[in-house]
Every structure is written in structure tokens, then in C-alpha cells.
Design a protein around this motif. Structure first.
Motif, short mmCIF file in Angstrom:
data_model
loop_
_atom_site.label_atom_id
_atom_site.label_comp_id
_atom_site.label_asym_id
_atom_site.label_seq_id
_atom_site.Cartn_x
_atom_site.Cartn_y
_atom_site.Cartn_z
N GLY A 1 0.83 -1.19 0.00
CA GLY A 1 0.00 0.00 0.00
C GLY A 1 0.86 1.24 0.00
N LYS A 2 0.23 2.33 -0.33
CA LYS A 2 0.93 3.60 -0.48
C LYS A 2 1.69 3.98 0.79
CE LYS A 2 -0.18 7.64 -3.22
NZ LYS A 2 -1.19 8.63 -3.57
N GLY A 3 2.91 4.42 0.61
CA GLY A 3 3.70 4.91 1.74
C GLY A 3 4.25 3.81 2.64
N ARG A 4 4.07 2.56 2.23
CA ARG A 4 4.59 1.46 3.05
C ARG A 4 5.76 0.78 2.35
NH1 ARG A 4 -1.42 -0.89 4.04
NH2 ARG A 4 -2.04 0.54 5.71
N SER A 5 6.54 0.05 3.12
CA SER A 5 7.62 -0.72 2.49
C SER A 5 7.41 -2.19 2.81
CB SER A 5 8.98 -0.24 3.00
OG SER A 5 9.11 -0.56 4.36
N PRO A 6 7.83 -3.07 1.89
CA PRO A 6 7.54 -4.50 2.04
C PRO A 6 8.02 -5.09 3.36
CG PRO A 6 8.53 -4.06 -0.11
CD PRO A 6 8.61 -2.79 0.67
N GLY A 7 7.12 -5.79 4.02
CA GLY A 7 7.47 -6.47 5.27
C GLY A 7 8.52 -7.55 5.06
N ALA A 8 8.63 -8.04 3.81
CA ALA A 8 9.63 -9.09 3.52
C ALA A 8 11.03 -8.62 3.89
CB ALA A 8 9.57 -9.48 2.04
N ALA A 9 11.27 -7.32 3.80
CA ALA A 9 12.59 -6.77 4.14
C ALA A 9 12.85 -6.85 5.64
CB ALA A 9 12.70 -5.34 3.65
N ARG A 10 11.80 -7.06 6.40
CA ARG A 10 11.96 -7.16 7.86
C ARG A 10 11.74 -8.61 8.35
NH1 ARG A 10 9.25 -2.57 6.61
NH2 ARG A 10 7.19 -3.45 6.93
N ASP A 11 11.70 -9.52 7.40
CA ASP A 11 11.51 -10.95 7.69
C ASP A 11 12.56 -11.42 8.69
OD1 ASP A 11 11.32 -13.71 7.67
OD2 ASP A 11 11.18 -13.88 5.48
N ALA A 12 12.11 -11.90 9.84
CA ALA A 12 13.05 -12.30 10.89
C ALA A 12 13.26 -13.81 10.93
CB ALA A 12 12.55 -11.81 12.25
N THR A 13 12.98 -14.46 9.81
CA THR A 13 13.12 -15.92 9.76
C THR A 13 14.52 -16.37 10.16
OG1 THR A 13 11.43 -16.08 8.06
CG2 THR A 13 12.94 -17.94 8.25
N TYR A 14 15.54 -15.59 9.77
CA TYR A 14 16.91 -16.02 10.08
C TYR A 14 17.14 -16.15 11.57
CZ TYR A 14 18.13 -11.07 10.91
OH TYR A 14 18.19 -9.80 11.37
N LEU A 15 16.50 -15.29 12.33
CA LEU A 15 16.66 -15.38 13.78
C LEU A 15 15.94 -16.61 14.33
CD1 LEU A 15 16.15 -11.57 14.45
CD2 LEU A 15 18.27 -12.87 14.84
N MET A 16 14.77 -16.88 13.74
CA MET A 16 14.02 -18.07 14.15
C MET A 16 14.79 -19.35 13.84
SD MET A 16 10.15 -17.45 12.90
CE MET A 16 9.82 -19.18 13.20
N PHE A 17 15.33 -19.41 12.61
CA PHE A 17 16.05 -20.61 12.18
C PHE A 17 17.23 -20.91 13.10
CE2 PHE A 17 14.87 -21.07 7.38
CZ PHE A 17 13.59 -21.41 7.76
N LYS A 18 17.91 -19.85 13.48
CA LYS A 18 19.05 -20.01 14.37
C LYS A 18 18.64 -20.70 15.66
CE LYS A 18 22.40 -16.33 14.12
NZ LYS A 18 22.62 -15.03 14.76
N GLU A 19 17.54 -20.20 16.23
CA GLU A 19 17.05 -20.77 17.48
C GLU A 19 16.55 -22.19 17.26
OE1 GLU A 19 16.98 -19.59 20.70
OE2 GLU A 19 18.39 -18.19 19.82
N MET A 20 15.94 -22.39 16.09
CA MET A 20 15.35 -23.69 15.79
C MET A 20 16.45 -24.75 15.71
SD MET A 20 12.83 -24.66 12.65
CE MET A 20 11.57 -23.44 12.92
N GLN A 21 17.58 -24.37 15.12
CA GLN A 21 18.69 -25.31 15.00
C GLN A 21 19.23 -25.70 16.37
OE1 GLN A 21 21.14 -23.32 12.18
NE2 GLN A 21 20.23 -24.38 10.46
N LYS A 22 19.27 -24.73 17.26
CA LYS A 22 19.71 -25.03 18.63
C LYS A 22 18.75 -26.01 19.27
CE LYS A 22 21.47 -20.46 19.71
NZ LYS A 22 21.02 -19.27 20.45
N LYS A 23 17.46 -25.73 19.07
CA LYS A 23 16.43 -26.52 19.72
C LYS A 23 16.40 -27.97 19.20
CE LYS A 23 11.59 -26.28 21.04
NZ LYS A 23 11.56 -26.09 22.48
N ALA A 24 16.48 -28.06 17.87
CA ALA A 24 16.40 -29.39 17.27
C ALA A 24 17.71 -30.14 17.44
CB ALA A 24 16.04 -29.27 15.80
N GLY A 25 18.73 -29.44 17.92
CA GLY A 25 20.03 -30.08 18.12
C GLY A 25 20.73 -30.42 16.82
N HIS A 26 20.48 -29.63 15.79
CA HIS A 26 21.10 -29.85 14.47
C HIS A 26 22.59 -29.54 14.53
CE1 HIS A 26 17.45 -29.94 11.60
NE2 HIS A 26 17.20 -30.54 12.72
#
Lengths: 547, 114
Positions: free
Chosen positions: B89-114
Motif C-alpha cells: 500500500g501507499k507509503g509502506r515498504s515491504p514487510g519481507a525486508a523485515r523478515d526475521a526468519t533467520y533469527l528463528m532458524f538459528k534458534e530452531m537449530q539449537k532446539k532441534a540439536g542440528h
């Protein structure tokens, strides 16, 4: 290369000629269209829905199997799922997919996808948000000069003695037929989730499997077709990864021991057979809660809209069948170009088997996304080359429709081919769902139950062959019903032909892996379904241990 | 499922008719889109994202919901709320640029013991 000719032979019906026809406009289809166009081919892309919103990726988000080209990292990435997949994957394919995915993701960055920066300020290319990704892919396909046909389901392939040369279908918006004659066809119509309601899967009814089989192509890995995803019981939003941080509870609030998003999914299924299961994402830290929202806003829609805080409140969950969308079965490929055994016919994405990189374990998330963009690109390039080789002969072919199921008021037909009293598409779909949805048949598999179910599915198929009634305005739903019935039969015939437990295929009567069944299974046939081991399987010599 | 096309907000662009992957909407004679085939709605929320005036509301339920109050939904930010989060929408910037998946994945790897 040929021109994209368009002419109307009667009002509002549509006939086009192109070098390459791509069926399906999700990730695989759009990459295929781009790759074919980049080779100079004229391309038509037909989507049952709308290219940009159709399919499982667009409304969701996905991890991507993107691995830096360092030998150690690649080795680790390839090794990580080999055992889970029952050693049916192939290192050569994995390497190629990793290479192509690396290139395509960087290409996507150049094309303007707004990748986030990680804490070191580097672009993070292992995740994509669906709406943004597919909006961009549509834009790119459009810019490449591809003719996009939205709301245009394909009903059948067209072929002559030399192979496939196009497809025809219906334009949903006006009910008129469309026909595309092309040098080659790429099927990228996705997998089959049997209308389970899993996010974005309404259009994924196995249409491409049936069309390919009608042309004589084989399927492969159809026993790996029983993926189930966790979602709130009231909602369509399936995002199983987030349940890594969930605890699961009985109605009285006590914890269900052993239940979990990964290995504990069968515990959830077993509990759901007799009572409701509740979840709460109470293992997520404050930080994690914020990251989740920024990673996948769609995950929170159902909760925000009914006023549930998923981090502190328990909510009922269910398991929704994702079939081959997260399974790994699909159209069998005979070479690295993603060709099928039928000349002129290629397959990509979830429409194709993903065993080459996943074996029998779920391709969900990152692997499927990597596969879609890699196989999409390869199939598009190969289809363009194949069409170029045909040259002028392409336009002088006497093509016949290959559909094996009658359709009411089909393209060009003067009257209905369906007899009075035929079952409706809704009835057929409900009957198929009664066979494939239940955990006690499809998840906890056994010889007796699979045989009984397959018997009923064979009966459903005989009815489908004599015709499925629709309201007339939605004739394609008869094909969806037929495709689902056909897919279910290949699934259970394959499941019966593998009396062992391997990958996601779990037999309660054969709970161990059997080293003597270390091969992929091919399946096919329309009325008479057949299943046989893949000849000359080039499989890794792996140490296979029971369990 | 799709429940609301706000007549006060809708500008009859019929973008929803065009982008719906399961062809739920029809353009009516007045020019306004109507929910013609609610049963076909797959609750994917894509129409909301493509609506330029936040005139649509998709209930999170996979079956028809009880009557919903448009004013109330607007009041709690649910009309157009998803589009805002995705950053369209007008005046907004894509949320994809703020995608925090990388932080989640990091934690997920710790949790799953990968």
C-alpha cells in the motif's frame, strides 16, 4: 522461433500457438516460463487460478534450501536428510539443485525481491514471503513477454504419435474453451492435497498427474504422499514449523507426552482419533514471539481475528492432509532436463517427484521451494530447446485430446457426454476424501485397510469413467474429482507395493525398513493401475539400518 | 472465509474478482464485486492484500461465520490489518525486508540439536 499467434475461431473461445505451454503459475511454473522465454521461446502460461496468488506458496512463506557453495556446508546439507528419506535421494540431483537454487535466489535479489539483512548486514536468502515472491514472479513473467491465462484450468493434453503438443481447457470467467498448440508442455500444476483446506491448496487437486498419466507418463514415489500439517482446528493456516515451540495438551490441560511438531506428529494423530488436542506456543521466548510475527504474518491471522493469544492460551488443533504437496511423490522424470518418458512433456515443482532430493521424507518448506525453482528452470529451458528442434513441423500436427473422463459440455462438444444420474463432482470428492483423509487409513497404513480402501477407490474410478455431473458452469470440477480419485489409487497401490516403513510411509504391519526394498517405485495406468520398482535404480549405496 | 465487501470502502476496481485464485467474486451489474461463490473460498487472505481500499474481510474460520460488524472490525484494525503487516500500500515498504526468519532458524537449530 514461432510467434505467439492468437485468433478467435468463435466468440470468446481462445486458440493460441506457442513454443512452450506451461500449465500452472506457482513457483515452478513461473520459473519455467521465465527460463523458456529467456531461451527465446514464445510462452503461454495457463493457471487454474491467478498466477501470483495460486497455490501453496503465495499465501504463505517458505524456507529455501539455499546453501553457500562451500564444500563442507553442501556436504552437511546433503547429508542431513538422507537417512530420514530412506536413502532414496540422489547426490547428483542434490548438487544440481543446490547450484541452481543458489543462482536463482541471487537472480531474485537482482530482480528486486526485498531480502532482509541479517545482523552482519548480509542479505539473508534462505526464506521467502509468499505474497511478495509470487507478485514479483508474475511481474517478471509478464515482462518476459509470456502470455498469462488466468482462471484457465487445463482439462487435457493434446498429442499425436510424436508426443505431446499442447493442451486444452476452459476459461472459467466465460465458460468458453481454450486451446494452446505448443512444441512442448511443462506440467507445473502442483501436487494433490485432496481439498483438505491446508493453506492455499484448493487448486492443488492432482490435475497434472492425471493428464500426464493419460499421456503415458509414469508417476514415482506415490507412497510418500501422506504428509499432514498442524493447523488450528478452525482455520486453514498450516505452518507446522512454528509448532516447534508448542506444547500439546488434552482437554483437561495435562500435557500429551511425546506430542510434537516433528517426530511427535503421530502421537497427535493418535490422540485426535479419540479426543481433541490443544496447543499453546508457550515455549517461545519474548524475542521469538516478535521474530515469528515478522517472519510469517499470515500465521497470526486466525489468532488475531478470533482474539486468541497463541503464546499464552490453548487452542484446538487438527492435522490437515497435505498429500503430495508436502509428500515427495509426483510425475516421474527420466533425465536432468525434467523430461517425462513422453516426448514433449516435462514436469516441474510439486507436480514432479521430489524423491531425487528428499527421498521418502517430506519435501516441505525449503526443499520443495528449491526444487520448484530448479526443476522449473530446467524444464522451461529443455521445453524451449525441444520446441526449437521441432521447427516448422510444430505447426503441422494433427493433435488429439487425451482425456479419459467425459466432461459435461466439454470444449467443442455439442452436448453433454455425462449420463443422467451420474454422481456429482462433490459426491465423488467426498467419497475420495473418506479414503484419504483418515489417519487410520493413510497415516497408520496396513495391508488390510489399504486393500479395502483401494477397492472402494477402484469403484469410485469406474463411476468417474462413466462421467461426473457438474452444474455446467464448473465442468473443471469434474476433472478435479477425477484427478483426486486417480491420485488416491496410485497412492494406495504404491503403499501396498512397499511392505516396509521408509521415509514418511509408515506401515503398522511392517514397522521396519527393509534393505531389500531399497528402490524407488514407479506407478501409472488409468483403469488398470500398475506399480513396479524403478529399473536400474542409481541409488546411493547406503548403510540401511532398521528403524 | 470471505465475509465482507464493504460498499462504503469499495471503489469497484474489481481487483478481487481478478486475483482470487478460486474465483469467488463476480462483478455485479452495479460494478461492485459480490461474493458469488463463498463455498469456493480457501481462506487464503490474498484478496485482502490486493484490495487497495481495505474493503474486504476474510474471517479466519474455514466455514461461514456468524454475522460480522464492519464498523467493529474496522475499529479494532482488522480491515486492512494484514495488508499493513505485509507492507503493501501507499507509503509502506515491504514487510519481507523485515523478515526475521533467520533469527528463528538459528534458534530452531539449537532446539532441534542440528
Amino acid at each position: 522461433m514461432g510467434n505467439l499467434n492468437s485468433y478467435n475461431n468463435k466468440a470468446a473461445s481462445l486458440t493460441l500457438e506457442a513454443d512452450v505451454l506451461v500449465i500452472g503459475g506457482g513457483p515452478a511454473g513461473t520459473w519455467a516460463a521465465l527460463a523458456a522465454a529467456a531461451k527465446g521461446a514464445s510462452v503461454v502460461l495457463a493457471d487454474k487460478g491467478y498466477c501470483g496468488t495460486s497455490g501453496a506458496t503465495a499465501p504463505s512463506g517458505t524456507g529455501v534450501w539455499y546453501v553457500e557453495p562451500s564444500a563442507d556446508k553442501r556436504e552437511e546439507a546433503m547429508k542431513s536428510r538422507e537417512a530420514l528419506g530412506g536413502y532414496l535421494a540422489d547426490r547428483g540431483w542434490m548438487k544440481r539443485v543446490l547450484d541452481r537454487t543458489y543462482a536463482n535466489m541471487n537472480d531474485l535479489a537482482l530482480a528486486g525481491y526485498p531480502f532482509p539483512l541479517d545482523e552482519s548486514g548480509n542479505r539473508y536468502l534462505r526464506s521467502l514471503q509468499g505474497p511478495e515472491y509470487m507478485k514479483l514472479m508474475r511481474k517478471r513473467v509478464h515482462k518476459a513477454g509470456v502470455r498469462i491465462l488466468d482462471h484457465c484450468p487445463a482439462l487435457e493434453l493434446l498429442a499425436d504419435d510424436n508426443g505431446v503438443g499442447g493442451a486444452s481447457g476452459i476459461q472459467i470467467k466465460n465458460g468458453e474453451p481454450w486451446t494452446v498448440k505448443s512444441g512442448a508442455v511443462v506440467i507445473a500444476s502442483g501436487g494433490c492435497a485432496f481439498l483438505s483446506g491446508a493453506l492455499g491448496t484448493h487448486v492443488l487437486t492432482g490435475d497434472g498427474y492425471l493428464m500426464a498419466a493419460e499421456a503415458g507418463a509414469s508417476l514415482s514415489g506415490m507412497e510418500f504422499s501422506n504428509a499432514y500439517a498442524i493447523s488450528p482446528a478452525f482455520s486453514t493456516v498450516t505452518k507446522t514449523a512454528f509448532y516447534t515451540w508448542a506444547s500439546f495438551y488434552y482437554e483437561d490441560g495435562t500435557v500429551i507426552e511425546g506430542a510434537g511438531s516433528q517426530k511427535g506428529r503421530s502421537v497427535i494423530a493418535r490422540t485426535l482419533l479419540t479426543q481433541p488436542v490443544y496447543a499453546c506456543l508457550d515455549q517461545a521466548t519474548e524475542e521469538m514471539r516478535l521474530w515469528m510475527r515478522k517472519a510469517q504474518p499470515n500465521f497470526f491471522l486466525p489468532f488475531d481475528r478470533v482474539g486468541i493469544d497463541p503464546f499464552t492460551q490453548k487452542f484446538p488443533v487438527t492435522l490437515r492432509l497435505e498429500g503430495t504437496v508436502r509428500g515427495t511423490g509426483g510425475i516421474h522424470l527420466i533425465d536432468e532436463n525434467c523430461a517425462t518418458a513422453v516426448p514433449g512433456l516435462y514436469a516441474a515443482g510439486d507436480a514432479a517427484t521430489r524423491q531425487f532430493i528428499c527421498g521418502g521424507f517430506t519435501g516441505g518448506g525449503s526443499h520443495n521451494a528449491a526444487w520448484a525453482m530448479s526443476s522449473g528452470s530446467w524444464s522451461g529451458e529443455a521445453a524451449a530447446s525441444y520446441s526449437a528442434k521441432l521447427g516448422f513441423r510444430r505447426n503441422a500436427r494433427e493433435l488429439q485430446g487425451l482425456r479419459t473422463t467425459p466432461v459435461e459440455k466439454a470444449a467443442g462438444a455439442r452436448e453433454s457426454q455425462v449420463k443422467a444420474g451420474a454422481p456429482s463432482a462433490q459426491e465423488v470428492i467426498a467419497a475420495v476424501k473418506r479414503e484419504v483423509d483418515p489417519y487410520e487409513i493413510n497415516l497408520f497404513r496396513s495391508d488390510a485397510r489399504l486393500k479395502q480402501s483401494l477397492g472402494r477407490l477402484d469403484q469410485i474410478w469406474r463411476e468417474v469413467r462413466s462421467g461426473v455431473a457438474t452444474s455446467g458452469a464448473d465442468v473443471w470440477k469434474a476433472r478435479e474429482a477425477a484427478s483426486m480419485a486417480a491420485t488416491a489409487r496410485w497412492m494406495y497401490a504404491s503403499a501396498l507395493a512397499r511392505p516396509e516403513t521408509r521415509g514418511m510411509h509408515k506401515r503398522t504391519d511392517y514397522p521396519d525398513i527393509d534393505p531389500n526394498q531399497h528402490y524407488r517405485l514407479l506407478a501409472g495406468g488409468i483403469d488398470d493401475v500398475w506399480v513396479k520398482p524403478e529399473p536400474q535404480p542409481a541409488l546411493p549405496a547406503a548403510e540401511v539400518h532398521a528403524g | 472465509m470471505i465475509e465482507i465487501v464493504s460498499e462504503t470502502r469499495c471503489i469497484s476496481c474489481n481487483q478481487c474478482v481478478k486475483v482470487c485464485p478460486t474465483n469467488v467474486f463476480d462483478r455485479s451489474e452495479s460494478g461492485l464485486p459480490i461474493i458469488a461463490r463463498q463455498d469456493d473460498c480457501q481462506t487464503c487472505f490474498m484478496c485482502e492484500l490486493y484490495c487497495p481500499t481495505d474493503a474486504l474481510f476474510v474471517s479466519p474460520h474455514d466455514r461461514p461465520a456468524a454475522t460480522l460488524d464492519e464498523e467493529e472490525l474496522a475499529g479494532i484494525g482488522l480491515l486492512g490489518g494484514y495488508r499493513e503487516q505485509v507492507g503493501w500500500g501507499k507509503g509502506r515498504s515491504p514487510g519481507a525486508a523485515r523478515d526475521a526468519t533467520y533469527l528463528m532458524f538459528k534458534e530452531m537449530q539449537k532446539k532441534a540439536g542440528h
